[in-house]
Design an enzyme around this catalytic site. Structure first.
Site, mmCIF file in Angstrom:
data_model
loop_
_atom_site.group_PDB
_atom_site.id
_atom_site.type_symbol
_atom_site.label_atom_id
_atom_site.label_comp_id
_atom_site.label_asym_id
_atom_site.label_seq_id
_atom_site.Cartn_x
_atom_site.Cartn_y
_atom_site.Cartn_z
ATOM 1 N N HIS A 1 0.877 -1.179 0.000
ATOM 2 C CA HIS A 1 0.000 0.000 0.000
ATOM 3 C C HIS A 1 0.908 1.220 0.000
ATOM 4 C CE1 HIS A 1 -3.531 -2.492 1.148
ATOM 5 N NE2 HIS A 1 -2.578 -3.247 1.660
ATOM 6 N N ASP B 1 3.419 -5.358 2.331
ATOM 7 C CA ASP B 1 2.145 -4.787 2.788
ATOM 8 C C ASP B 1 2.298 -3.290 3.102
ATOM 9 O OD1 ASP B 1 -0.542 -4.839 3.291
ATOM 10 O OD2 ASP B 1 -0.450 -6.050 5.101
ATOM 11 N N GLU C 1 -6.918 -12.578 6.133
ATOM 12 C CA GLU C 1 -5.868 -11.930 6.932
ATOM 13 C C GLU C 1 -6.306 -12.036 8.394
ATOM 14 O OE1 GLU C 1 -5.576 -7.661 6.431
ATOM 15 O OE2 GLU C 1 -3.565 -7.573 7.306
HETATM 16 N N1 ADE Z 1 -4.491 -1.328 4.261
HETATM 17 C C1 ADE Z 1 -3.175 -1.183 4.489
HETATM 18 N N2 ADE Z 1 -2.666 -2.303 5.017
HETATM 19 C C2 ADE Z 1 -3.692 -3.186 5.140
HETATM 20 C C3 ADE Z 1 -3.816 -4.506 5.619
HETATM 21 N N3 ADE Z 1 -2.774 -5.189 6.093
HETATM 22 N N4 ADE Z 1 -5.030 -5.083 5.598
HETATM 23 C C4 ADE Z 1 -6.081 -4.425 5.129
HETATM 24 N N5 ADE Z 1 -6.034 -3.183 4.670
HETATM 25 C C5 ADE Z 1 -4.840 -2.557 4.663
HETATM 26 ZN ZN ZN Z 2 -2.577 -5.158 2.442
#
Ligand code: ADE
Ligand code: ZN
Length: 332
Positions: free
Chosen positions: A16, A275, A197
């Protein structure tokens, strides 16, 4: 092994952009744009980067995005990320970006896209590395907002390879967004969703069966459903795994317990990603090095992970072949 990992050609598919703002950059942008933050020093920022869970993290992460105002700010963070990962032999990146956080503050999508796409062009010129963009919908803002954001995203169809679901997972199951994904596919967007997740295996299954995603982000908890695992293997659905994120957010207790190696051995198409590297203690190479130590990965595992990163990408087939050849030559 560290040197082998550092230099092997690889792609990063789950990052991200907002998660790549390093504390120093955060403070510099805050000062430049006269934004008051709760921190004054790098040490204070770093101290704040301890998270109970995903929701807790997302709050701090969203605070951080307040320093971004102008196209040049988006340019600076994109350039910083791309030059950092190029130094880690990342030759292709697929980057999540967000419009919703900014539209609420009156920052238009043109400003965001202008800054980011300029930095990608410059990185291509300077390093020969490529980057694609993925528009992430914040699932906690709901379906109507996601549909509106999709329509906004269509304006940039040439610069966005796909769309995805991010943000708080629990309570926002994938099937809520069926219509959004159906629409997105009509425009030719690739699709993906964060699933498994925090959420259960069912969220992974429904991302695949209802949303018909091309790729699953995380997908860790798919392991709780053996039929689902078989489907993921048979259909070679890519999972973008983020080990240090899983530890930082408390989704996996210890790296030694991470299922990455199991997934690899079962023939799942897994890759290693960062991530939110500025928040979770490392970029893609730090992630690879940490799991290699914790799970005793071999050179062959690393080669497989690097191969998988390109196979799972949205690059055209000829480019994938080119990079797979490059890895082959590197590892011989
Ligand atoms: N946005 C940024 N990191 C994230 C994550 N690990 N899970 C969900 N949304 C996110
Ligand atoms: Zn993510």
């Amino acid at each position: 092994m560290k040197e082998f990992i550092d230099n092997i050609p690889k792609a990063e598919l789950h990052i991200h952009l907002e998660g790549s703002i390093e504390p120093k950059m955060l403070l510099t942008l805050a000062e430049k744009n006269k934004i008051r933050l709760r921190y004054n020093t790098i040490e204070e920022v770093e101290k704040a980067y301890h998270f109970k869970d995903l929701k807790d993290f997302l709050y701090i992460y969203t605070q951080g995005t307040k320093v971004l105002r102008k196209a040049e700010d988006f340019y600076d963070i994109t350039k910083a990320y791309l030059s950092k990962v190029y130094s880690q032999s990342v030759l292709h990146a697929e980057i999540f970006i967000d419009f919703q956080t900014y539209s609420r503050r009156g920052i238009r999508s043109e400003i965001i896209m202008d800054g980011i796409t300029s930095a990608i062009k410059d990185a291509k010129r300077d390093y020969g590395a490529s980057a694609y963009l993925i528009l992430a919908f914040l699932r906690h803002l709901g379906v109507r907002e996601a549909l509106k954001t999709l329509i906004e995203g269509v304006k940039y169809r040439d610069d966005l390879i796909g769309i995805g679901l991010a943000s708080t997972e629990l309570g926002y199951p994938p099937e809520m967004f069926e219509k959004v994904f159906e629409e997105a596919r009509k425009y030719g967007f690739k699709t993906m969703a964060h699933a498994g997740e925090e959420g259960p295996a069912e969220y992974v299954r429904n991302s695949i069966e209802v949303l018909k995603v091309d790729r699953v982000d995380h997908g860790n908890r798919a392991m709780e459903d053996s039929d689902l695992v078989k489907m993921i293997v048979d259909r070679q659905i890519p999972l973008t795994i983020c080990p240090l994120s899983n530890i930082a957010l408390g989704n996996v207790k210890r790296l030694e317990e991470h299922t990455l190696k199991k997934k690899l051995d079962m023939g799942m198409l897994v890759s290693v990603n960062s991530d939110d590297p500025a928040y979770f203690g490392g970029y893609v190479n730090e992630n690879m090095i940490s799991v290699t130590k914790a799970l005793n990965l071999t050179k062959a595992d690393i080669v497989k992970l690097a191969n998988n990163s390109f196979v799972s990408s949205f690059l055209p087939e000829d480019k994938k072949k080119y990079y797979l050849e490059m890895i082959k030559r590197y590892s011989e």
